[in-house]
Write a protein that holds these residues in place. Structure first.
Motif, PDB file in Angstrom:
ATOM      1  N   SER A 153       0.623  -1.601   0.084  1.00 48.80           N
ATOM      2  CA  SER A 153      -0.070  -0.174  -0.247  1.00 48.80           C
ATOM      3  C   SER A 153       1.096   1.476  -0.163  1.00 48.80           C
ATOM      4  O   SER A 153       0.371   2.222  -0.388  1.00 48.80           O
ATOM      5  CB  SER A 153      -0.827  -0.007   0.592  1.00 48.80           C
ATOM      6  N   SER A 160       1.215   2.044  -3.566  1.00 45.99           N
ATOM      7  CA  SER A 160       0.353   2.338  -4.858  1.00 45.99           C
ATOM      8  C   SER A 160      -1.380   2.772  -4.324  1.00 45.99           C
ATOM      9  O   SER A 160      -2.148   2.601  -4.773  1.00 45.99           O
ATOM     10  CB  SER A 160      -0.629   0.950  -5.049  1.00 45.99           C
ATOM     11  N   SER A 161      -0.660   3.819  -3.010  1.00 48.71           N
ATOM     12  CA  SER A 161      -1.781   4.196  -1.759  1.00 48.71           C
ATOM     13  C   SER A 161      -1.990   5.495  -1.790  1.00 48.71           C
ATOM     14  O   SER A 161      -0.177   6.274  -1.766  1.00 48.71           O
ATOM     15  CB  SER A 161      -2.594   3.601  -0.983  1.00 48.71           C
ATOM     16  N   ILE A 162      -3.059   6.401  -1.513  1.00 51.92           N
ATOM     17  CA  ILE A 162      -2.385   7.859  -1.052  1.00 51.92           C
ATOM     18  C   ILE A 162      -2.041   8.191   0.733  1.00 51.92           C
ATOM     19  O   ILE A 162      -2.423   7.071   1.600  1.00 51.92           O
ATOM     20  CB  ILE A 162      -3.499   8.937  -0.975  1.00 51.92           C
ATOM     21  N   LYS A 209      -1.514  14.972   2.079  1.00 47.87           N
ATOM     22  CA  LYS A 209      -1.716  14.049   0.801  1.00 47.87           C
ATOM     23  C   LYS A 209      -0.579  13.681   0.157  1.00 47.87           C
ATOM     24  O   LYS A 209      -0.267  15.405  -0.518  1.00 47.87           O
ATOM     25  CB  LYS A 209      -3.176  13.648   0.446  1.00 47.87           C
ATOM     26  N   VAL A 215       1.443  10.937  -2.650  1.00 46.68           N
ATOM     27  CA  VAL A 215       2.153   9.542  -3.533  1.00 46.68           C
ATOM     28  C   VAL A 215       3.356   9.556  -3.707  1.00 46.68           C
ATOM     29  O   VAL A 215       4.091  10.601  -4.045  1.00 46.68           O
ATOM     30  CB  VAL A 215       0.851   9.554  -4.686  1.00 46.68           C
ATOM     31  N   VAL A 249      -0.818   0.390  -9.773  1.00 43.85           N
ATOM     32  CA  VAL A 249      -1.004  -0.409  -9.165  1.00 43.85           C
ATOM     33  C   VAL A 249      -0.989  -1.896  -9.323  1.00 43.85           C
ATOM     34  O   VAL A 249      -1.240  -2.250 -10.357  1.00 43.85           O
ATOM     35  CB  VAL A 249      -2.537  -0.067  -9.151  1.00 43.85           C
ATOM     36  N   GLU A 286      -7.551  11.187  -4.901  1.00 41.96           N
ATOM     37  CA  GLU A 286      -8.441  10.684  -3.926  1.00 41.96           C
ATOM     38  C   GLU A 286      -8.998   9.646  -4.038  1.00 41.96           C
ATOM     39  O   GLU A 286      -8.967   8.906  -3.023  1.00 41.96           O
ATOM     40  CB  GLU A 286      -8.840  11.806  -2.936  1.00 41.96           C
ATOM     41  N   LYS A 287      -9.315   8.979  -5.584  1.00 43.07           N
ATOM     42  CA  LYS A 287      -9.815   7.757  -5.183  1.00 43.07           C
ATOM     43  C   LYS A 287      -8.998   6.984  -6.368  1.00 43.07           C
ATOM     44  O   LYS A 287      -9.476   5.564  -6.667  1.00 43.07           O
ATOM     45  CB  LYS A 287     -11.905   8.104  -6.450  1.00 43.07           C
ATOM     46  N   LEU A 288      -7.817   6.944  -5.677  1.00 39.33           N
ATOM     47  CA  LEU A 288      -7.252   5.959  -6.577  1.00 39.33           C
ATOM     48  C   LEU A 288      -6.655   4.662  -5.607  1.00 39.33           C
ATOM     49  O   LEU A 288      -6.190   4.182  -3.957  1.00 39.33           O
ATOM     50  CB  LEU A 288      -5.293   6.931  -6.086  1.00 39.33           C
ATOM     51  N   PRO A 289      -7.160   3.422  -6.390  1.00 39.76           N
ATOM     52  CA  PRO A 289      -7.102   2.029  -5.390  1.00 39.76           C
ATOM     53  C   PRO A 289      -5.642   1.557  -5.003  1.00 39.76           C
ATOM     54  O   PRO A 289      -4.890   1.656  -5.870  1.00 39.76           O
ATOM     55  CB  PRO A 289      -7.829   1.398  -6.625  1.00 39.76           C
ATOM     56  N   GLU A 290      -6.477   0.907  -4.184  1.00 35.30           N
ATOM     57  CA  GLU A 290      -4.654   0.052  -4.140  1.00 35.30           C
ATOM     58  C   GLU A 290      -4.305  -0.969  -4.281  1.00 35.30           C
ATOM     59  O   GLU A 290      -2.955  -1.151  -5.055  1.00 35.30           O
ATOM     60  CB  GLU A 290      -4.460   0.121  -2.254  1.00 35.30           C
TER      61      GLU A 290
END
Length: 205
Positions: free
Chosen positions: A53, A56-58, A69, A71, A102, A136-140
């Motif tokens: 994570s 690949s996440s915020i 926040k 990345v 991701v 803000e909608k980045l999936p892990e």
């Protein structure tokens, strides 16, 4: 995930070398304002990098008592030692649209007709994909369901069930394959070759 960074006052090759010798990692944060030179604790960062994570996440970065926040954007490792040499982060907000690689998580492989019935195997052609979406909608990760795959069939990018805001970047490749169901391997048994032994001649009386 949260991590703590500290402002880096000194710059240059010599200063970065001294930081590394002191167990620190030099880095930079850019985007949405002026770039900030930072330093992080090496051991804490190294252990965080082992988590999927973190890549690949915020992330929530605390710097000088303020949180933002970010990345992970770039990572430089030592050529042969398990040491982080430098790290880059990008600030993001609700309006930031980013491109990020991701990982793919494969599910229901053992229940597929290929594996369960035919005793075949699955070949994972890709293990990650580059996507474009709002930060803000980045999936892990992206889920790939292999449960219905029969022998000889494949799953392509277009077969993935993705949210409408996610766009997969294929870099010119048209609907690339993600996974393929392969038939079981047939082992060919080869009989050992026995060399012929010449018959011994009869002794003369």
């Amino acid at each position: 995930m949260k991590f703590v960074a500290f402002k880096r006052e000194l710059q240059g090759t010599g200063a970065s070398r001294r930081l590394r010798m002191g167990g620190k990692v030099p880095g930079i944060v850019y985007g949405a304002g002026e770039p900030a030179m930072i330093e992080l604790d090496h051991n804490a960062l190294y252990h965080a990098l082992k988590k999927e994570s973190f890549h690949s996440s915020i992330l929530e970065m605390e710097l000088d008592g303020a949180s933002s926040k970010v990345v992970l954007r770039d990572l430089q490792m030592h050529a042969f030692k398990p040491l982080v040499q430098h790290i880059d982060f990008q600030r993001v907000d609700a309006t930031t649209r980013i491109r990020k690689r991701v990982p793919l998580h494969f599910i229901n492989e053992a229940d597929s007709p290929c594996v369960k019935t035919d005793k075949g195997t699955m070949s994972h052609i890709a293990t990650e994909l580059e996507i474009e979406c709002l930060a803000e909608k980045l999936p892990e990760f992206l889920t790939v369901d292999l449960g219905s795959l029969a022998t000889g069939q494949s799953i392509h990018v277009d077969d993935l069930k993705l949210d409408s805001h996610i766009k997969v970047r294929t870099h010119g490749r048209k609907n690339p394959v993600i996974a393929t169901a392969l038939p079981p391997k047939v082992e060919e048994i080869v009989a050992p070759v026995v060399a012929a032994v010449p018959a011994k001649g009869k002794k003369k009386k």
